[in-house]
Design a protein around this motif. Structure first.
Motif, PDB file in Angstrom:
ATOM      1  N   LYS A   1       0.836  -1.208   0.000  1.00 32.50           N
ATOM      2  CA  LYS A   1       0.000   0.000   0.000  1.00 32.50           C
ATOM      3  C   LYS A   1       0.862   1.245   0.000  1.00 32.50           C
ATOM      4  CE  LYS A   1      -4.256   1.777   1.923  1.00 32.50           C
ATOM      5  NZ  LYS A   1      -5.381   1.547   2.851  1.00 32.50           N
TER       6      LYS A   1
ATOM      7  N   ALA B   1      -0.519   5.377   4.832  1.00 30.30           N
ATOM      8  CA  ALA B   1       0.055   4.075   4.468  1.00 30.30           C
ATOM      9  C   ALA B   1       1.411   3.885   5.154  1.00 30.30           C
ATOM     10  CB  ALA B   1       0.188   3.963   2.955  1.00 30.30           C
TER      11      ALA B   1
ATOM     12  N   ASN C   1       2.045   1.725  -3.537  1.00 28.63           N
ATOM     13  CA  ASN C   1       0.949   2.165  -4.399  1.00 28.63           C
ATOM     14  C   ASN C   1       0.606   3.633  -4.159  1.00 28.63           C
ATOM     15  OD1 ASN C   1      -2.255   2.450  -4.729  1.00 28.63           O
ATOM     16  ND2 ASN C   1      -1.475   0.965  -6.228  1.00 28.63           N
ATOM     17  N   THR C   2       0.479   4.001  -2.885  1.00 27.49           N
ATOM     18  CA  THR C   2       0.087   5.379  -2.575  1.00 27.49           C
ATOM     19  C   THR C   2       1.208   6.361  -2.892  1.00 27.49           C
ATOM     20  OG1 THR C   2       0.753   5.025  -0.269  1.00 27.49           O
ATOM     21  CG2 THR C   2      -1.584   4.765  -0.797  1.00 27.49           C
TER      22      THR C   2
ATOM     23  N   ASN D   1      -3.159  10.049   2.006  1.00 25.26           N
ATOM     24  CA  ASN D   1      -3.188   8.595   1.826  1.00 25.26           C
ATOM     25  C   ASN D   1      -1.782   8.001   1.902  1.00 25.26           C
ATOM     26  OD1 ASN D   1      -5.962   8.562   1.516  1.00 25.26           O
ATOM     27  ND2 ASN D   1      -5.858   8.814  -0.737  1.00 25.26           N
ATOM     28  N   TYR D   2      -0.808   8.721   1.372  1.00 28.48           N
ATOM     29  CA  TYR D   2       0.574   8.233   1.423  1.00 28.48           C
ATOM     30  C   TYR D   2       1.098   8.226   2.864  1.00 28.48           C
ATOM     31  CZ  TYR D   2       5.605   8.033   0.508  1.00 28.48           C
ATOM     32  OH  TYR D   2       6.941   7.700   0.507  1.00 28.48           O
TER      33      TYR D   2
ATOM     34  N   ALA E   1      -3.940  12.854  -1.841  1.00 28.99           N
ATOM     35  CA  ALA E   1      -2.884  11.895  -2.187  1.00 28.99           C
ATOM     36  C   ALA E   1      -1.787  11.891  -1.113  1.00 28.99           C
ATOM     37  CB  ALA E   1      -2.299  12.231  -3.558  1.00 28.99           C
TER      38      ALA E   1
ATOM     39  N   LYS F   1       1.004   7.082  -6.607  1.00 28.95           N
ATOM     40  CA  LYS F   1      -0.110   7.983  -6.880  1.00 28.95           C
ATOM     41  C   LYS F   1       0.215   9.404  -6.431  1.00 28.95           C
ATOM     42  CE  LYS F   1      -5.107   8.412  -6.334  1.00 28.95           C
ATOM     43  NZ  LYS F   1      -6.344   7.810  -5.771  1.00 28.95           N
TER      44      LYS F   1
END
Length: 375
Positions: A111, A146, A114-115, A142-143, A139, A118
């Protein structure tokens, strides 16, 4: 041959009878006096070295000990130490099964990857004005989330390796491999106990009637059942400021307060133990004698000779002529059998120890309630 008139014969006979009666009475009196003298036992007021002690019973325990438990819930995979093993702080002592936590770590790592991708894309687009600030902030959030989740899973995975928090010895059998170790603040699974057995203490319970005589720094001796013919030494290091049941606490229930009021009040006294040969084990029962006072060359009498009344403490003195008198005294420390006399007696005086008194002394001390040690 001289004839004695009849009246003279009668007079002589009466005189002889009177003389015999008087002699018999004097003999009886002397016998009774001798019996009375034999019935009265005395002891001399003497000088001696005295020691006053307080007796207590306690339990031996290590000064430093710790229960090793897990911060996570997992099954024990391997235990690397056994009972009586010596361990060092930081040494690995057990390993938990970490498969579930490895899986969670891998998912968290994916994750993060992925983040981050993004976030990098949105950041570029935001820099050229193709994405909004809200998209950029979402974004980034979310990063960061994670990354925090990954740190948490890595921390949990690290907790599968159990290390010793202190130098010491493993006391008792550790849990075996396959046991489920549960986390929790109330009732976690104790995987093992580690204690520093080089430093030990006694936690003793002292009666409230004696606690006032106990002071920090006083020397003590004690015995344990394992070494019946050996005396160990210790020193008072701490005296609790509350009783063992906290009966003074007004927040306790009325039922517990009423039950406590009917029981004996005890206070915990902690003593540091001298055990250079490491013979003593945790949980041994120690019978302690705390030395609370020493007096050298003081006047003393047996405690059994001391009596009390409303005016204080007194003893019965037998005078050289055999008469008795009550003598009030000031007392000092008590040993097991003797009491120190501060004033009221002189060395060598005879103190009655049988409590057998003449009629005169008995009537004069009728209200004194003799018999027994001071209240």
């Amino acid at each position: 041959m001289i004839k004695i008139p009849g009246k003279a014969k009668i007079a002589i006979a009466v005189a002889l009878v009177a003389a015999c009666a008087f002699g018999g009475w004097k003999y009886y009196q002397s016998q009774q006096a001798a019996k009375a003298q034999k019935a009265i036992e005395t002891t001399a007021v003497m000088r001696m070295d005295m020691k006053s002690t307080v007796s207590a019973t306690g339990t031996i325990r290590p000064v430093d000990s710790v229960e090793v438990s897990s911060k996570i819930t997992a099954r024990i995979k391997e235990v690397l130490v056994k009972e009586n093993d010596t361990v060092k702080a930081g040494q690995t002592v057990a390993i938990l099964d970490g498969k579930d936590y490895e899986s969670k770590r891998d998912q968290a790592q994916f994750k993060v990857t992925n983040t981050k991708a993004k976030f990098d894309r949105v950041s570029y687009l935001y820099s050229i004005g193709a994405d909004t600030q809200e998209q950029y902030e979402d974004a980034a959030y979310n990063y960061d989330t994670a990354k925090s989740a990954l740190e948490e899973t890595e921390s949990d995975l690290a907790e599968t390796v159990i290390t010793a928090p202190m130098d010491g010895v493993v006391v008792g059998e550790p849990k075996t491999a396959g046991t489920m170790a549960t986390q929790g603040s109330d009732n976690p699974t104790v995987i093992m106990r580690i204690a520093d057995l080089s430093k030990k203490q006694i936690q003793a319970k002292v009666d409230e009637t004696d606690i006032g005589n106990v002071k920090v720094g006083q020397e003590a001796t004690f015995t344990v059942d394992a070494y019946t013919n050996k005396k160990f030494t210790a020193r008072v290091s701490k005296i609790s400021q509350t009783d063992t049941s906290n009966t003074w606490d007004t927040q306790s229930s009325s039922s517990s307060s009423s039950s406590s009021s009917a029981s004996v009040i005890y206070y915990y006294v902690t003593l540091d133990v001298d055990d250079p040969d490491n013979e003593l084990l945790p949980a041994m029962t120690a019978r302690v004698e705390i030395n609370t006072a020493n007096r050298d060359n003081v006047l003393a009498v047996p405690i059994s000779t001391l009596k009390t009344d409303s005016n204080g403490s007194y003893v019965i003195i037998r005078n050289p002529d055999g008469s008795q008198e009550n003598r009030y005294v000031d007392t000092g420390i008590y040993s097991d059998e003797y009491v120190e006399i501060l004033s009221g007696l002189e060395e060598g005086e005879e103190v009655v120890s049988t409590y057998t008194a003449t009629k005169k002394s008995s009537s004069s001390s009728k209200s004194d309630h003799p018999g027994g040690p001071p209240m």
